[in-house]
Design a protein around this motif. Structure first.
Motif, PDB file in Angstrom:
ATOM      1  N   GLU A  34       0.844  -1.196   0.000  1.00  0.00           N
ATOM      2  CA  GLU A  34       0.000   0.000   0.000  1.00  0.00           C
ATOM      3  C   GLU A  34       0.882   1.250   0.000  1.00  0.00           C
ATOM      4  O   GLU A  34       1.986   1.252   0.542  1.00  0.00           O
ATOM      5  N   TRP A  35       0.351   2.352  -0.588  1.00  0.00           N
ATOM      6  CA  TRP A  35       1.140   3.583  -0.700  1.00  0.00           C
ATOM      7  C   TRP A  35       1.571   4.119   0.663  1.00  0.00           C
ATOM      8  O   TRP A  35       2.664   4.643   0.837  1.00  0.00           O
ATOM      9  N   TRP A  36       0.677   3.976   1.689  1.00  0.00           N
ATOM     10  CA  TRP A  36       1.009   4.521   3.002  1.00  0.00           C
ATOM     11  C   TRP A  36       2.163   3.773   3.651  1.00  0.00           C
ATOM     12  O   TRP A  36       2.887   4.344   4.495  1.00  0.00           O
ATOM     13  N   GLN A  37       2.366   2.519   3.259  1.00  0.00           N
ATOM     14  CA  GLN A  37       3.480   1.760   3.817  1.00  0.00           C
ATOM     15  C   GLN A  37       4.822   2.335   3.356  1.00  0.00           C
ATOM     16  O   GLN A  37       5.793   2.376   4.118  1.00  0.00           O
ATOM     17  N   TYR A  38       4.864   2.781   2.121  1.00  0.00           N
ATOM     18  CA  TYR A  38       6.076   3.454   1.631  1.00  0.00           C
ATOM     19  C   TYR A  38       6.194   4.859   2.243  1.00  0.00           C
ATOM     20  O   TYR A  38       7.266   5.287   2.655  1.00  0.00           O
ATOM     21  N   PHE A  39       5.068   5.554   2.288  1.00  0.00           N
ATOM     22  CA  PHE A  39       5.050   6.936   2.758  1.00  0.00           C
ATOM     23  C   PHE A  39       5.550   7.053   4.198  1.00  0.00           C
ATOM     24  O   PHE A  39       6.151   8.060   4.586  1.00  0.00           O
ATOM     25  N   ILE A  40       5.297   6.032   4.982  1.00  0.00           N
ATOM     26  CA  ILE A  40       5.632   6.096   6.402  1.00  0.00           C
ATOM     27  C   ILE A  40       7.126   5.909   6.684  1.00  0.00           C
ATOM     28  O   ILE A  40       7.626   6.275   7.744  1.00  0.00           O
ATOM     29  N   ILE A  41       7.853   5.364   5.707  1.00  0.00           N
ATOM     30  CA  ILE A  41       9.278   5.060   5.925  1.00  0.00           C
ATOM     31  C   ILE A  41      10.081   6.298   6.337  1.00  0.00           C
ATOM     32  O   ILE A  41      10.828   6.254   7.337  1.00  0.00           O
ATOM     33  N   PRO A  42      10.007   7.443   5.610  1.00  0.00           N
ATOM     34  CA  PRO A  42      10.793   8.615   6.030  1.00  0.00           C
ATOM     35  C   PRO A  42      10.417   9.113   7.419  1.00  0.00           C
ATOM     36  O   PRO A  42      11.274   9.579   8.173  1.00  0.00           O
TER      37      PRO A  42
END
Length: 440
Positions: A34-42
């Protein structure tokens, strides 16, 4: 017409075979998560950077005493097999030695500072205390050694002896202070006194570092998030194209390492100002030389190098034997002059041997009682010595390289260990991300 339909059918067949139409599910398949899984990394990386920097600072100063079980622990190291002690309190003696080398070699000349005391002014501010002290000493010693002979003396004679003693006391104090000024290095070691103070009370050294480096510590905490977030964007891009399970822990390790490393380096580097495209670049601590000089002087003179601490060191420190030998020599001369009028009567009453013992008793009582009234000179001595102003002015005049030595010892000792702690914590958070957010 049939041929035309047949051709159109073949064309349709060929298009379906060569260029199949993608379903909505298949169109989104390039996003494995999901996009939020990538978004949360930073954001996670920023939080990790902040937390690791905060934890590194805490581990630098706390706990003050070793917390844990002292198994396989080197006393001069903060870590043990089970437990930890703050780096600064662990290395308090060594760090204090570095800091106070700067103080005694570059900032303060003890002999010059003590030379600012006026012996006559010193004896004047001590006068009231000395009057009471001499009255008690003479009466106590005379009654002990002369007994009835002293009590039978007319009150006027006894008072005259006390007044004479008090007059001689001013001369005695002025002469003694002048001698003390000339030999102050023999009776007090300012560096050893300061090191002993912070070794016995490690919180003093912690307070000095924390107050001088307050803005730098705030920068380290906040920069952990900013640098972590920036590194986290790179971590996100890497994981987007290469989503192997080890990427997040490895990237977390790197984020933890670099957020601590960069923050520590920016504080002190470059030492000298460097002009880059019209912008002057210099370590953020070194830019605050004037402000830190004021804080350092205030904390040092309030907590460590103050008049009471100096006199306490003179009275009970390692060199106190030299002080009392000097004081005894002056006291015996003073006692000789003071008892000159009393000598014929005293020798007749007790004999020459007892009279000599009485003089020794007077001298000993003066040495015992003088430390109890020395506080009467504190206000004058603090003003006359002007140590805080001296420290502040000379610190402002230090070169950048010399000024760096004020705070850098707190970071320099076991700096690599603190960086590694940040890196390990970053890697641990990366592992947690794998199992909680991405469930790999």
């Amino acid at each position: 017409m049939e041929e035309s339909l047949h051709l159109r059918g073949l064309a349709g067949y060929g298009n379906e075979t060569m260029y199949p139409t993608a379903s909505p599910t298949e169109q989104e398949s390039f996003l494995k998560y999901e996009w939020w899984q990538y978004f949360i990394i930073p954001w996670v990386a920023g939080i990790v950077g902040y937390v690791t920097n905060v934890l590194s600072l805490e581990m630098m100063f706390y706990p003050v005493e070793f917390f844990g079980i002292e198994i396989l622990r080197i006393p001069t190291e903060p870590w043990g097999l089970i437990g930890w002690q703050g780096v600064v309190p662990t290395k308090a003696k060594k760090m204090a030695s570095v800091c106070f080398d700067l103080m005694t070699e570059k900032l303060l000349n003890v002999k010059e500072i003590f030379g600012r005391l006026n012996p006559d002014k010193f004896s004047a501010v001590m006068e009231d205390g000395v009057l009471l002290m001499m009255d008690d000493i003479i009466n106590d010693v005379a009654e002990e050694f002369m007994g009835d002979a002293w009590n039978n003396l007319p009150k006027e004679i006894r008072n005259d002896i006390v007044v004479t003693a008090e007059g001689d006391a001013n001369e005695f104090l002025a002469g003694f202070m002048a001698d003390l000024q000339n030999h102050c290095d023999d009776v007090m070691d300012l560096k050893a006194m300061s090191i002993r103070a912070v070794t016995e009370n490690k919180r003093l050294l912690i307070k000095m570092f924390q107050e001088c480096g307050d803005k730098e510590f705030t920068f380290i905490r906040n920069s952990g998030f900013y640098f972590g977030f920036l590194f986290g964007i790179g971590q996100m891009c890497l994981f987007f194209f290469y989503d192997k399970a080890w990427v997040l822990p490895a990237a977390g390790f790197i984020v933890g390492w670099f957020t601590n490393f960069v923050a520590l380096k920016i504080i002190f580097k470059p030492i000298e100002p460097v002009n880059i495209c019209g912008y002057q670049l210099q370590g953020i601590f070194l830019k605050r030389q004037k402000e830190v000089s004021e804080i350092y002087a205030r904390v040092l003179c309030t907590e460590i190098v103050h008049i009471k601490a100096m006199f306490d060191d003179i009275f009970v420190g390692p060199l106190s034997g030299n002080f009392y030998a000097m004081l005894r020599a002056h006291t015996l001369v003073f006692t000789d002059k003071m008892t000159a009028e009393l000598k014929p009567l005293a020798i007749a009453a007790m004999g020459a041997e007892q009279f000599a013992a009485m003089k020794e008793a007077i001298a000993q009582k003066v040495m015992d009682e003088l430390p109890n009234i020395i506080d009467q000179c504190y206000e004058y001595a603090t003003e006359a010595l002007g140590i805080e102003a001296e420290l502040r002015t000379k610190m402002m005049a230090l070169s950048c390289a010399e000024f760096e030595g004020v705070l850098h010892p707190a970071f320099e000792e076991d700096e690599i260990l603190l960086i590694i702690v940040g890196a390990v914590l970053g890697a641990i958070v990366g592992v947690l991300q794998i199992f909680t957010i991405f469930q790999l």
